[in-house]
Design an enzyme around this catalytic site. Structure first.
Site, PDB file in Angstrom:
ATOM      1  N   LYS A 117       0.869  -1.179   0.000  1.00  0.00           N
ATOM      2  CA  LYS A 117       0.000   0.000   0.000  1.00  0.00           C
ATOM      3  C   LYS A 117       0.905   1.228   0.000  1.00  0.00           C
ATOM      4  O   LYS A 117       1.792   1.337   0.855  1.00  0.00           O
ATOM      5  CB  LYS A 117      -0.868  -0.032   1.265  1.00  0.00           C
ATOM      6  N   ASP A 129      -1.773  10.353  -5.984  1.00  0.00           N
ATOM      7  CA  ASP A 129      -0.350  10.162  -6.305  1.00  0.00           C
ATOM      8  C   ASP A 129       0.109   8.717  -6.115  1.00  0.00           C
ATOM      9  O   ASP A 129       1.254   8.385  -6.379  1.00  0.00           O
ATOM     10  CB  ASP A 129       0.511  11.103  -5.455  1.00  0.00           C
ATOM     11  N   GLY A 130      -0.790   7.871  -5.606  1.00  0.00           N
ATOM     12  CA  GLY A 130      -0.444   6.463  -5.422  1.00  0.00           C
ATOM     13  C   GLY A 130       0.457   6.204  -4.227  1.00  0.00           C
ATOM     14  O   GLY A 130       0.904   5.082  -4.006  1.00  0.00           O
ATOM     15  N   ARG A 187     -13.476  -7.735  -2.520  1.00  0.00           N
ATOM     16  CA  ARG A 187     -14.368  -6.855  -1.774  1.00  0.00           C
ATOM     17  C   ARG A 187     -15.793  -6.992  -2.284  1.00  0.00           C
ATOM     18  O   ARG A 187     -15.995  -7.479  -3.413  1.00  0.00           O
ATOM     19  CB  ARG A 187     -13.918  -5.397  -1.989  1.00  0.00           C
ATOM     20  N   ASP A 261     -16.512  -0.936  -0.934  1.00  0.00           N
ATOM     21  CA  ASP A 261     -15.167  -1.324  -1.387  1.00  0.00           C
ATOM     22  C   ASP A 261     -14.250  -1.603  -0.209  1.00  0.00           C
ATOM     23  O   ASP A 261     -13.163  -2.143  -0.389  1.00  0.00           O
ATOM     24  CB  ASP A 261     -14.555  -0.232  -2.278  1.00  0.00           C
ATOM     25  N   ASN A 262     -14.689  -1.241   0.993  1.00  0.00           N
ATOM     26  CA  ASN A 262     -13.888  -1.530   2.184  1.00  0.00           C
ATOM     27  C   ASN A 262     -14.480  -2.690   2.979  1.00  0.00           C
ATOM     28  O   ASN A 262     -14.257  -2.792   4.187  1.00  0.00           O
ATOM     29  CB  ASN A 262     -13.770  -0.286   3.060  1.00  0.00           C
TER      30      ASN A 262
HETATM   31  P1  AMP Z   1      -9.779   4.187   0.739  1.00  0.00           P
HETATM   32  O1  AMP Z   1     -10.547   5.361   1.249  1.00  0.00           O
HETATM   33  O2  AMP Z   1      -8.387   4.087   1.295  1.00  0.00           O
HETATM   34  O3  AMP Z   1     -10.527   2.916   0.826  1.00  0.00           O
HETATM   35  O4  AMP Z   1      -9.542   4.486  -0.812  1.00  0.00           O
HETATM   36  C1  AMP Z   1     -10.568   4.702  -1.737  1.00  0.00           C
HETATM   37  C2  AMP Z   1     -10.012   4.688  -3.127  1.00  0.00           C
HETATM   38  O5  AMP Z   1      -9.071   5.743  -3.317  1.00  0.00           O
HETATM   39  C3  AMP Z   1      -9.292   3.411  -3.518  1.00  0.00           C
HETATM   40  O6  AMP Z   1      -9.556   3.161  -4.856  1.00  0.00           O
HETATM   41  C4  AMP Z   1      -7.852   3.769  -3.284  1.00  0.00           C
HETATM   42  O7  AMP Z   1      -6.977   2.966  -4.032  1.00  0.00           O
HETATM   43  C5  AMP Z   1      -7.825   5.213  -3.737  1.00  0.00           C
HETATM   44  N1  AMP Z   1      -6.736   5.998  -3.128  1.00  0.00           N
HETATM   45  C6  AMP Z   1      -6.605   6.356  -1.832  1.00  0.00           C
HETATM   46  N2  AMP Z   1      -5.494   7.093  -1.663  1.00  0.00           N
HETATM   47  C7  AMP Z   1      -4.887   7.210  -2.875  1.00  0.00           C
HETATM   48  C8  AMP Z   1      -3.707   7.839  -3.368  1.00  0.00           C
HETATM   49  N3  AMP Z   1      -2.896   8.524  -2.567  1.00  0.00           N
HETATM   50  N4  AMP Z   1      -3.438   7.721  -4.685  1.00  0.00           N
HETATM   51  C9  AMP Z   1      -4.245   7.048  -5.508  1.00  0.00           C
HETATM   52  N5  AMP Z   1      -5.357   6.429  -5.114  1.00  0.00           N
HETATM   53  C10 AMP Z   1      -5.696   6.503  -3.814  1.00  0.00           C
HETATM   54 MG    MG Z   2     -10.338   1.140   0.443  1.00  0.00          MG
END
Ligand code: AMP
Ligand code: MG
Length: 496
Positions: A117, A129-130, A187, A261-262
């Site tokens: 992650k 930014d990934g 998920r 998705d979570n």
């Molecule tokens: P989350 O809230 O962590 O469950 O993320 C929701 C979505 O946003 C998922 O598709 C994650 O992969 C994406 N995501 C969260 N943070 C980033 C980031 N910094 N860069 C790219 N995608 C993100």
């Molecule tokens: Mg998530």
């Protein structure tokens, strides 16, 4: 894969069975190369439990692997596609900052995804930014390991590495990659993605894969032609979620972002973002500062889980019955079952928390009365059960209150009406009421020292203590301190 990004070793073998699914379920993707990978923390015990090579993981090559700077030879890293309902709205998502390195078969025979992650952009990154910052990745490490210590199904943290990069959030932060393991990363949102964008055959392929991976009991019954395995899949996923959410409620855990998705179909807690533990008992507690409508408040978690499961059931409709109205009937009936299953798990857990061995209908009043008192006197949820289990209720602020005294005598009468001895009662209570949880202030103290002062010791001590929350022989007293102020609404450390 170019030579210098590949580690030529057989010390860890990974498979990737997910890529046998239709290729729209994923994108082959390498993690980003990074300037300076270093392991910040490695979960030695988990490494040993999995039967992984600790010496390899502690080596320079181990850091390359754990941070994604290099990948093992003959592996197929991917980013997974998924969709999901976020705060009620459907949207296309996918691993925007995660890479599935592969699956590792552990000593216990179980297969675990190894996922990074914060390892860089993917085709699903949208505007992001990934990347990830050190603070939030350490936070996931602490809380997921804490959840595991509490006996709650969860993804686990294998390591956090620093990358040598800075990431830009509200401020410049140290970049990091979390290496986590999970029974899988399938998920509810993966099913929604298949159902909405790929069609029936893909949903079927995903469902078959899920059954094979997580529900061998269903797999074994496949021979029977009268048996609908997808109906069983729905039942099993609902059962696992009912169990999981009951466990959360019983320890006061608030996930914070229960988007579809979570929610992992394996029944593990996944994606630790703005999650936290409730201090004072207040059912409408919300921790995530972005959840302004309190959708994911503590008391709403069971209802939201059921809502998410309704979305899951919709993705299976075509597999449940060729007749659409019959399929809807089946789905509705199963989703409705959630409430009863959840209640059963929750009551069973509450009975144990109060030392009641065989719960009777009228015990529900006893439980409710206690929770009402806790709410009225703003009592700390964990501490109240902890003091009851130690026999030190006089330490509770609400102790002198007449209502609480009355409740205590009702409870004691109830306990003496059962056959079990005081010792047995104490034992079952202590096995179900933690002495320590990853309280917000403890987590913040550990992160503050780790990130701002480069002092790992506080976090390491905390993580160690969180491994044994039911040990009353050796209570980690400093950690049982109740915070003066409620830490809600809570803003997650340094953003994610
Ligand atoms: P989350 O809230 O962590 O469950 O993320 C929701 C979505 O946003 C998922 O598709 C994650 O992969 C994406 N995501 C969260 N943070 C980033 C980031 N910094 N860069 C790219 N995608 C993100
Ligand atoms: Mg998530």
């Amino acid at each position: 894969m170019s030579g210098n990004r590949t580690i030529n070793t057989n010390k860890i073998l990974l498979k990737n069975t997910f890529i046998k699914l239709p290729n729209l379920f994923y994108t082959k993707q390498l993690p980003d190369s990074i300037p300076s990978p270093h392991i910040w923390i490695l979960n030695d015990k988990l490494v040993r439990d999995l039967g992984m090579d600790l010496t390899f993981l502690q080596s320079k090559e181990g850091a390359e692997f754990l941070s994604g700077n290099q990948v093992l030879k003959n592996t197929n890293p991917i980013a997974q596609a998924y969709a999901g309902h976020q705060f009620g709205y459907f949207t296309m998502l996918g691993d925007g900052r995660a890479i599935l390195l592969g699956e590792y078969q552990a000593k216990d025979g179980e297969r675990y995804d190894i996922q990074l992650k914060g390892s860089g952009r993917t085709p699903y990154s949208r505007g992001g930014d990934g990347k990830a910052a050190l603070g939030p990745m350490l936070r996931e490490y602490i809380i997921s390991e804490g959840m595991h210590g509490l006996g709650i199904p969860t993804t686990r943290s294998l390591a956090v590495s620093i990358t040598g990069e800075t990431v830009i959030r509200e401020e410049m932060l140290e970049g990091a990659v979390l290496t986590r393991i999970a029974k899988s990363h399938i998920r509810v949102g993966t099913f929604e993605y298949a159902s909405k964008f790929l069609g029936k055959e893909s949903v079927k392929a995903l469902a078959d894969y899920t059954i094979n991976r997580h529900f061998p009991i269903i797999e074994d019954s496949k021979e029977d032609a009268t048996y609908n395995v997808y109906h069983s899949l729905l039942q099993e996923v609902i059962k696992k979620q009912a169990y999981l959410i009951a466990k959360w409620q019983l320890v006061g855990f608030i996930h914070g972002v229960m988007n579809t998705d979570n929610m992992a179909v394996s029944g593990e807690t996944i994606d630790y973002g703005p999650c936290a533990f409730m201090d004072r008992y207040k059912p409408d507690t919300v921790f995530s500062s972005i959840d302004t409508k309190k959708r994911y408040a503590y008391q709403n978690q069971p209802t939201i889980a059921m809502w998410n499961l309704a979305r899951f059931s919709e993705t299976l409709l075509q597999l449940l019955d060729p007749n659409p109205s019959k399929a809807i009937q089946i789905a509705e009936k199963e989703v409705m079952e959630f409430t009863q299953l959840y209640q059963k798990y929750w009551l069973d857990g509450m009975g144990k928390k109060l030392g009641i061995f065989s719960l009777k209908k009228e015990d529900i009043n006893l439980i409710k009365q206690l929770l009402d008192l806790m709410q009225k006197y703003k009592a700390d949820y964990t501490d109240s059960f902890f003091q009851l289990s130690r026999g030190t209720t006089e330490q509770l602020e609400m102790y002198p209150a007449q209502g609480f005294q009355q409740w205590l005598s009702l409870w004691k009468n109830r306990l003496s009406s059962q056959n079990q001895s005081e010792e047995e009662v104490k034992k079952i209570m202590q096995q179900n009421n933690p002495t320590i949880i990853p309280r917000n202030y403890l987590v913040e103290e550990a992160l503050e020292a780790a990130v701002k002062k480069q002092d790992k010791s506080i976090m390491k001590k905390l993580v160690d203590a969180l491994q044994n929350p039911y040990n009353y022989e050796n209570i980690p007293l400093p950690y049982t301190k109740v915070p003066k102020e409620n830490s809600c609404p809570y803003k997650t450390y340094c953003g994610t």
